[in-house]
Motif scaffolding. Sequence first.
Motif, PDB file in Angstrom:
ATOM      1  N   LEU A 133      41.182  73.956  37.923  1.00 57.70           N
ATOM      2  CA  LEU A 133      41.556  74.232  36.531  1.00 57.70           C
ATOM      3  C   LEU A 133      40.666  75.329  35.944  1.00 57.70           C
ATOM      4  CD1 LEU A 133      42.169  70.583  35.299  1.00 57.70           C
ATOM      5  CD2 LEU A 133      43.890  72.386  35.382  1.00 57.70           C
ATOM      6  N   ARG A 134      39.404  75.330  36.333  1.00 55.29           N
ATOM      7  CA  ARG A 134      38.474  76.348  35.851  1.00 55.29           C
ATOM      8  C   ARG A 134      38.829  77.728  36.392  1.00 55.29           C
ATOM      9  NH1 ARG A 134      36.406  79.819  33.581  1.00 55.29           N
ATOM     10  NH2 ARG A 134      34.253  80.452  33.635  1.00 55.29           N
ATOM     11  N   ASN A 135      39.443  77.760  37.569  1.00 56.67           N
ATOM     12  CA  ASN A 135      39.723  79.032  38.237  1.00 56.67           C
ATOM     13  C   ASN A 135      41.178  79.487  38.109  1.00 56.67           C
ATOM     14  OD1 ASN A 135      37.220  80.015  39.833  1.00 56.67           O
ATOM     15  ND2 ASN A 135      37.236  77.813  40.074  1.00 56.67           N
ATOM     16  N   ILE A 136      41.866  79.027  37.079  1.00 58.34           N
ATOM     17  CA  ILE A 136      43.249  79.468  36.864  1.00 58.34           C
ATOM     18  C   ILE A 136      43.258  80.984  36.660  1.00 58.34           C
ATOM     19  CG2 ILE A 136      45.121  79.458  35.155  1.00 58.34           C
ATOM     20  CD1 ILE A 136      44.805  76.479  34.953  1.00 58.34           C
ATOM     21  N   VAL A 137      44.201  81.632  37.310  1.00 60.62           N
ATOM     22  CA  VAL A 137      44.304  83.087  37.227  1.00 60.62           C
ATOM     23  C   VAL A 137      44.711  83.493  35.820  1.00 60.62           C
ATOM     24  CG1 VAL A 137      45.587  85.090  38.087  1.00 60.62           C
ATOM     25  CG2 VAL A 137      44.875  83.286  39.664  1.00 60.62           C
ATOM     26  N   ASP A 138      43.978  84.437  35.253  1.00 56.36           N
ATOM     27  CA  ASP A 138      44.338  84.916  33.917  1.00 56.36           C
ATOM     28  C   ASP A 138      44.655  86.410  33.955  1.00 56.36           C
ATOM     29  OD1 ASP A 138      41.871  86.116  34.109  1.00 56.36           O
ATOM     30  OD2 ASP A 138      40.861  84.667  32.833  1.00 56.36           O
ATOM     31  N   PHE A 149      52.549  83.803  37.172  1.00 59.17           N
ATOM     32  CA  PHE A 149      52.501  83.601  35.713  1.00 59.17           C
ATOM     33  C   PHE A 149      53.664  84.304  35.014  1.00 59.17           C
ATOM     34  CE2 PHE A 149      51.069  84.395  31.379  1.00 59.17           C
ATOM     35  CZ  PHE A 149      50.540  83.160  31.025  1.00 59.17           C
ATOM     36  N   VAL A 150      53.873  85.591  35.329  1.00 50.80           N
ATOM     37  CA  VAL A 150      54.909  86.364  34.638  1.00 50.80           C
ATOM     38  C   VAL A 150      56.305  86.035  35.161  1.00 50.80           C
ATOM     39  CG1 VAL A 150      55.759  88.700  34.135  1.00 50.80           C
ATOM     40  CG2 VAL A 150      53.304  88.231  34.096  1.00 50.80           C
ATOM     41  N   LYS A 151      56.488  86.114  36.460  1.00 46.02           N
ATOM     42  CA  LYS A 151      57.835  85.943  37.029  1.00 46.02           C
ATOM     43  C   LYS A 151      58.291  84.480  37.072  1.00 46.02           C
ATOM     44  CE  LYS A 151      57.740  90.098  39.895  1.00 46.02           C
ATOM     45  NZ  LYS A 151      57.765  90.613  41.280  1.00 46.02           N
ATOM     46  N   ARG A 152      57.381  83.597  37.496  1.00 44.99           N
ATOM     47  CA  ARG A 152      57.787  82.194  37.686  1.00 44.99           C
ATOM     48  C   ARG A 152      57.284  81.253  36.601  1.00 44.99           C
ATOM     49  NH1 ARG A 152      56.283  80.896  43.801  1.00 44.99           N
ATOM     50  NH2 ARG A 152      57.040  78.856  43.126  1.00 44.99           N
ATOM     51  N   LYS A 153      56.460  81.770  35.681  1.00 45.43           N
ATOM     52  CA  LYS A 153      55.908  80.979  34.573  1.00 45.43           C
ATOM     53  C   LYS A 153      55.158  79.739  35.067  1.00 45.43           C
ATOM     54  CE  LYS A 153      58.836  82.541  30.870  1.00 45.43           C
ATOM     55  NZ  LYS A 153      59.506  82.209  29.654  1.00 45.43           N
ATOM     56  N   LEU A 154      54.233  79.972  35.997  1.00 46.74           N
ATOM     57  CA  LEU A 154      53.423  78.900  36.568  1.00 46.74           C
ATOM     58  C   LEU A 154      51.940  79.218  36.393  1.00 46.74           C
ATOM     59  CD1 LEU A 154      55.373  78.351  39.909  1.00 46.74           C
ATOM     60  CD2 LEU A 154      55.429  76.880  37.894  1.00 46.74           C
ATOM     61  N   LEU A 155      51.150  78.173  36.226  1.00 54.30           N
ATOM     62  CA  LEU A 155      49.692  78.303  36.131  1.00 54.30           C
ATOM     63  C   LEU A 155      49.113  78.003  37.512  1.00 54.30           C
ATOM     64  CD1 LEU A 155      49.298  76.247  32.861  1.00 54.30           C
ATOM     65  CD2 LEU A 155      49.114  78.712  33.048  1.00 54.30           C
TER      66      LEU A 155
END
Length: 198
Positions: free
Chosen positions: A103-108, A122-128
């Motif tokens: 959770l700390r290393n979620i791509v931003d 994140f952009v194409k599939r809307k996933l964290l």
Amino acid sequence: MIGNPPELVERFKKIHEDYAHLPAYERVKIIEKVETDYWKEKDSKLIDFPESKKRNNYKASENKHKQKPIDGQFLALSYEKFFNNEELMKKIANKTGLLLVLLRNIVDWNKNEKLNLYQEYFVKRKLLVASISRHKLAEIFGRDVRRITAWAKALEKEGLLKIERIPCIDDDDHRKKYNVYILGEVNDDGSYTFYYEK
């Protein structure tokens, strides 16, 4: 007199000495009055405390750490101190600790990473998502790679994350595939929903 404060007991003794010449029933009346007065006096002292200590004048002490709340949280944790503490990471070396690190290393958006996970997930599939090698995770927790794999599979089985493997595009990397840990989804209104919340 049993169970009364010593100060009150002393007053009762003085009454018995001073009013020994009176009948017992009159002494009892005097004792009852002294006892009532004593407790009234005590109560007034409890209620009427100095102005400086009254709750309506209470002011919160200054936050010495100068931390501001983040996303409605009461206190912002210093992540670096938490996740870079070797002893602490050994103590939380389990699947819950693994979930915390992921959770700390979620791509931003400002993360310059070679897998381009921000665009693809994140952009194409809307996933964290988070992607961190099992060897690095093993190093963080001081455990072997097989243990990390077992924790990740247990979390996946419990529905707290999903694991995808994508081809390695870096010739210098010894891995054939990267693990991508999907931790939640981006809602239509831009808010996040993590799998642990469902």
